[in-house]
Scaffold this active site. Structure first.
Site, PDB file in Angstrom:
ATOM      1  N   ASP A  27       0.847  -1.190   0.000  1.00  0.00           N
ATOM      2  CA  ASP A  27       0.000   0.000   0.000  1.00  0.00           C
ATOM      3  C   ASP A  27       0.882   1.239   0.000  1.00  0.00           C
ATOM      4  O   ASP A  27       2.033   1.209   0.445  1.00  0.00           O
ATOM      5  CB  ASP A  27      -0.954  -0.004   1.191  1.00  0.00           C
ATOM      6  CG  ASP A  27      -0.240   0.152   2.526  1.00  0.00           C
ATOM      7  OD1 ASP A  27       0.658  -0.663   2.797  1.00  0.00           O
ATOM      8  OD2 ASP A  27      -0.582   1.071   3.299  1.00  0.00           O
ATOM      9  N   GLU A  53      -0.052  -0.660   5.851  1.00  0.00           N
ATOM     10  CA  GLU A  53       0.950  -0.043   6.728  1.00  0.00           C
ATOM     11  C   GLU A  53       0.825   1.470   6.743  1.00  0.00           C
ATOM     12  O   GLU A  53       0.934   2.101   7.803  1.00  0.00           O
ATOM     13  CB  GLU A  53       2.359  -0.453   6.272  1.00  0.00           C
ATOM     14  CG  GLU A  53       3.459  -0.112   7.275  1.00  0.00           C
ATOM     15  CD  GLU A  53       3.969   1.319   7.187  1.00  0.00           C
ATOM     16  OE1 GLU A  53       4.542   1.807   8.175  1.00  0.00           O
ATOM     17  OE2 GLU A  53       3.788   1.950   6.116  1.00  0.00           O
TER      18      GLU A  53
END
Length: 457
Positions: free
Chosen positions: A94, A160
């Site tokens: 991500d 994250e």
């Protein structure tokens, strides 16, 4: 039998065109895990890309894990090497939002080569580190045969950047999944390009939202300004109280005079790395390394106010901000958040209605650097770069590190990566130095060899 490192270096170099092409594929997914942006399909596509890449390298048990925050992580393993240690490789797919796309010189989700660098959102943080892992594994096989020198596990997280803790929660609920002797966190980088670095500390983070209300609705500033309490003015006074006259964090009850014992950070180099405008002073006092790695740092990361375009002559009835506090090792995140909340409440002027909402937190991390994994890493980096490894801190936060240390207290946790300062992670025009990717992939491949040897001997 271990092959000469020159073979590994040759193998890594030969794999760089493939690394570029695959990084371009991965960067093309705007995998931002913010549910408000509606990019779940892009995140899922990126996760599937990572899963297929792991399968192509022969990893078994490759699967997408549904984590409690609604995102997916990718897991795979390659075990069965008797007498060898188990190494867990970590990264995340991500990315941060692109911010102002008009401020990018080239499209953020199109990997573009310019002046010897590769530009694109996630090129360094953290998709470049995924390619670091893949390239290291491929080089080991290309130079030494199909069997790796270690037992391997890989976990690539999907949230994250959002700090929602999905992988941490999943790991706590499935403690056997990520057990390992050494854990390589591929989500940081070198202190400077060309200077091999192990990151030994991470600041934690805690965030709150601050909302001020003073009126039932906005009022005409000509008719009511001067007596009517302005919520925006009150909020600005509250936020300004978080800093002293030098711009250093000044939260009541929170010490901010700690020192960093490791490598120093020269001010002129920091100014260049941070692209501080000419004539503008740095904030805080003490060595730059103290300010970045050893002390708390407060930042106003968002504020809801009228924009200049379209604004009216009004006294504001309400205003809201989001405040982030970085917490150094040795300081409790909970204690720091309590101090921040108390300070904000005490700083509110004019008896305004103040609401402070506690948001997510992540603890600071301090690594133990005296074990065989760090010794092997030092040897590997010295061989790959030709200079000795240094140990530095990192002002950012990776909450999973403390979860892994809690679950596996005997495991050594090593933090490395391709994100040297000029990559400009989280900013516009994020980029990757391909030479750093090449040398870090070589460092990781050498590390896996050296660590296996140390384990056996």
């Amino acid at each position: 039998m271990t092959q000469p490192s020159s073979d590994l270096a040759t193998a890594v170099r030969a794999l760089m065109p493939r690394a570029h092409d695959e990084l371009a594929e991965l960067v093309a997914f705007p995998s931002i895990a913010d549910p408000e942006l509606g990019l779940e399909q892009e995140c899922q596509a990126a996760a599937h890309w990572v899963a297929e890449a792991l399968r192509a390298e022969g990893l078994t048990g490759v699967r997408l894990i549904d984590t409690p925050d609604g995102t997916q992580s990718v897991y795979g393993e390659l075990t069965g090497v008797p007498g060898a240690p188990t190494v867990l490789l970590y990264s995340h797919y991500d990315v941060q939002p692109s911010l102002d796309e008009n401020a990018w010189t080239t499209p953020p989700f199109q990997l573009t080569e310019r002046d010897g660098r590769w530009y694109g959102r996630g090129a360094a943080d953290c998709k470049g580190n995924i390619l670091m892992h893949l390239t290291a594994l491929r080089a080991l096989r290309a130079s030494g045969g199909p069997q790796l020198p270690v037992n391997l596990k890989v976990i690539v997280e999907g949230s994250e950047e959002q700090g929602t803790g999905g992988m941490e929660q999943y790991a706590l609920a499935h403690p056997d999944l990520l057990t390992a002797d050494a854990i390589v966190i591929g989500d940081v980088g070198n202190f400077a390009a060309g200077l091999p670095t192990a990151t030994a500390s991470l600041r934690g983070i805690t965030e709150v939202s601050v909302e001020v209300r003073t009126l039932a609705g906005n009022l005409h500033s000509g008719a009511f300004g001067g007596a009517a309490p302005d919520a925006l003015a009150a909020l600005l006074k509250i936020l300004a109280s978080l800093y002293d006259e030098h711009g250093a964090t000044a939260i009541d009850g929170l010490p901010a005079d700690q020192s960093w014992p490791g490598v120093s950070y020269p001010e002129d180099r920091f100014r260049a790395d941070a692209q501080v405008l000419e004539g503008v002073q740095l904030v805080g006092t003490g060595d730059v390394a103290d300010r970045l790695w050893a002390r708390p740092a407060v930042t106003v990361v968002g504020i809801d106010v009228p924009s200049v375009i379209g604004s009216t002559s009004s006294v504001q009835a309400a205003a809201k901000a989001k405040v982030s506090l970085r917490v150094p090792p040795g300081m409790s995140t909970g204690t720091a958040q309590d101090a921040l909340v108390a300070h904000l409440e005490q700083a509110a002027p004019w008896q305004v209605q103040l609401t402070v909402t506690r948001l997510h937190s992540g603890s600071p991390f301090l690594a133990e650097t005296s074990g065989p994994a760090y010794e092997a890493l030092g040897e590997a980096m010295r061989e790959a770069y030709g200079v000795d490894m240094v140990v530095a801190g990192e002002g950012g936060s990776i909450p999973l590190c403390n979860t892994l240390r809690t679950l596996y207290p005997q495991a050594e946790i090593v933090l490395i990566g391709v994100e040297e300062p000029t990559t400009q992670i989280h900013a516009v025009n994020e980029s990757l130095d391909p030479q750093e990717l090449e040398r870090m992939a070589l460092s990781e491949a050498l590390f896996l060899q050296r660590y296996a040897q140390a384990w056996q001997g």
